[in-house]
Design a protein around this motif. Structure first.
Motif, PDB file in Angstrom:
ATOM      1  N   ARG A   1       0.436   3.870  -3.011  1.00  0.00           N
ATOM      2  CA  ARG A   1       0.090   5.255  -2.698  1.00  0.00           C
ATOM      3  C   ARG A   1       1.091   6.212  -3.345  1.00  0.00           C
ATOM      4  NH1 ARG A   1       1.904   6.877   2.219  1.00  0.00           N
ATOM      5  NH2 ARG A   1       3.817   6.639   1.053  1.00  0.00           N
TER       6      ARG A   1
ATOM      7  N   TYR B   1       0.819  -1.215   0.000  1.00  0.00           N
ATOM      8  CA  TYR B   1       0.000   0.000   0.000  1.00  0.00           C
ATOM      9  C   TYR B   1       0.850   1.260   0.000  1.00  0.00           C
ATOM     10  CZ  TYR B   1      -4.375  -2.513   0.324  1.00  0.00           C
ATOM     11  OH  TYR B   1      -5.448  -3.323   0.023  1.00  0.00           O
TER      12      TYR B   1
ATOM     13  N   LEU C   1      -5.743   4.815  -0.908  1.00  0.00           N
ATOM     14  CA  LEU C   1      -4.641   3.919  -0.546  1.00  0.00           C
ATOM     15  C   LEU C   1      -4.026   4.316   0.795  1.00  0.00           C
ATOM     16  CD1 LEU C   1      -3.156   3.629  -4.114  1.00  0.00           C
ATOM     17  CD2 LEU C   1      -4.162   1.731  -2.809  1.00  0.00           C
ATOM     18  N   GLN C   2      -3.936   5.623   1.047  1.00  0.00           N
ATOM     19  CA  GLN C   2      -3.416   6.089   2.333  1.00  0.00           C
ATOM     20  C   GLN C   2      -4.348   5.696   3.469  1.00  0.00           C
ATOM     21  OE1 GLN C   2      -0.337   7.689   3.034  1.00  0.00           O
ATOM     22  NE2 GLN C   2      -1.006   7.036   5.067  1.00  0.00           N
TER      23      GLN C   2
ATOM     24  N   GLU D   1       0.361   8.961  -6.366  1.00  0.00           N
ATOM     25  CA  GLU D   1       0.718  10.381  -6.279  1.00  0.00           C
ATOM     26  C   GLU D   1       1.549  10.801  -7.486  1.00  0.00           C
ATOM     27  OE1 GLU D   1       2.688  10.473  -2.495  1.00  0.00           O
ATOM     28  OE2 GLU D   1       0.812  10.773  -1.385  1.00  0.00           O
TER      29      GLU D   1
ATOM     30  N   ALA E   1      -4.699   7.888  -4.409  1.00  0.00           N
ATOM     31  CA  ALA E   1      -3.679   8.013  -3.366  1.00  0.00           C
ATOM     32  C   ALA E   1      -4.332   8.184  -2.000  1.00  0.00           C
ATOM     33  CB  ALA E   1      -2.753   9.186  -3.676  1.00  0.00           C
TER      34      ALA E   1
END
Length: 193
Positions: free
Chosen positions: A144, A140, A159-160, A148, A156
């Protein structure tokens, strides 16, 4: 000898002609790698959804079973986020076999079998769960960062959000290991000795 040389030359010429007729494959880009890695983690998360209930059932500790069940619910939400990212990409949500997660979950299955009823079972289950978490954190974090770099800010962000959950789960498992599970395994060992 001249015939052999001629045959080699003819084979080389034929190979060059065949290669020339094949359409050139476009070079693989970061966006291709992003999609392939997304498929990998999609497979992994769905495998984890199948594995967590087995681990919860095998756990001797109620706290550990509860942690596995909590993470199962989180993982289901994480798959929904992945579905959203696939939709953003205009691609079907589809996984590809992930040998890494298969290996990690196989190790967990071995622990369940080999340590069934043993004082160290929960410590082994917890360690197997953390191996999964560390794999997910790695994936992950990478996804991420790539999102970005590819200008995919919505992906992003999703995913964060998942990365934050994975890190929190890893932290919670460490706390459980050091405050309860490992101590109980050691106490049971000493009582049996």
């Amino acid at each position: 000898m001249a015939k052999r040389a001629k045959k080699r030359t003819t084979k080389k010429s034929a190979a060059k002609k065949t290669a020339a007729r094949r359409p050139r494959q476009a070079p693989k880009m970061l966006s291709d790698l992003f999609l392939e890695t997304l498929k990998d983690i999609y497979f992994a998360e769905n495998k984890i959804i199948k594995t967590l209930p087995k681990m919860a059932k095998a756990a001797r500790s109620k706290e550990l079973a509860a942690a596995f069940n909590k993470h199962l619910r989180e993982t289901q939400g994480q798959v929904k986020r992945l579905d959203q990212i696939f939709k953003m990409l205009g691609k079907p949500a589809r996984g590809k076999p992930c040998e890494a997660i298969n290996g990690i979950t196989d190790e967990g299955a071995e622990i369940m079998k080999e340590f069934k009823g043993a004082p160290a079972l929960d410590a082994g289950l917890l360690a197997a769960a953390q191996a999964v978490e560390h794999y997910e954190i790695s994936r992950y974090g990478t996804l991420r960062t790539w999102a970005e770099e590819l200008g995919m800010q919505d992906a992003a962000r999703l995913l964060q959000e998942t990365l934050d959950e994975e890190e929190a789960t890893d932290h919670a498992l460490t706390e459980l290991a050091t405050s309860v599970i490992n101590l109980e395994a050691e106490e049971e060992y000493r009582a049996a000795a």
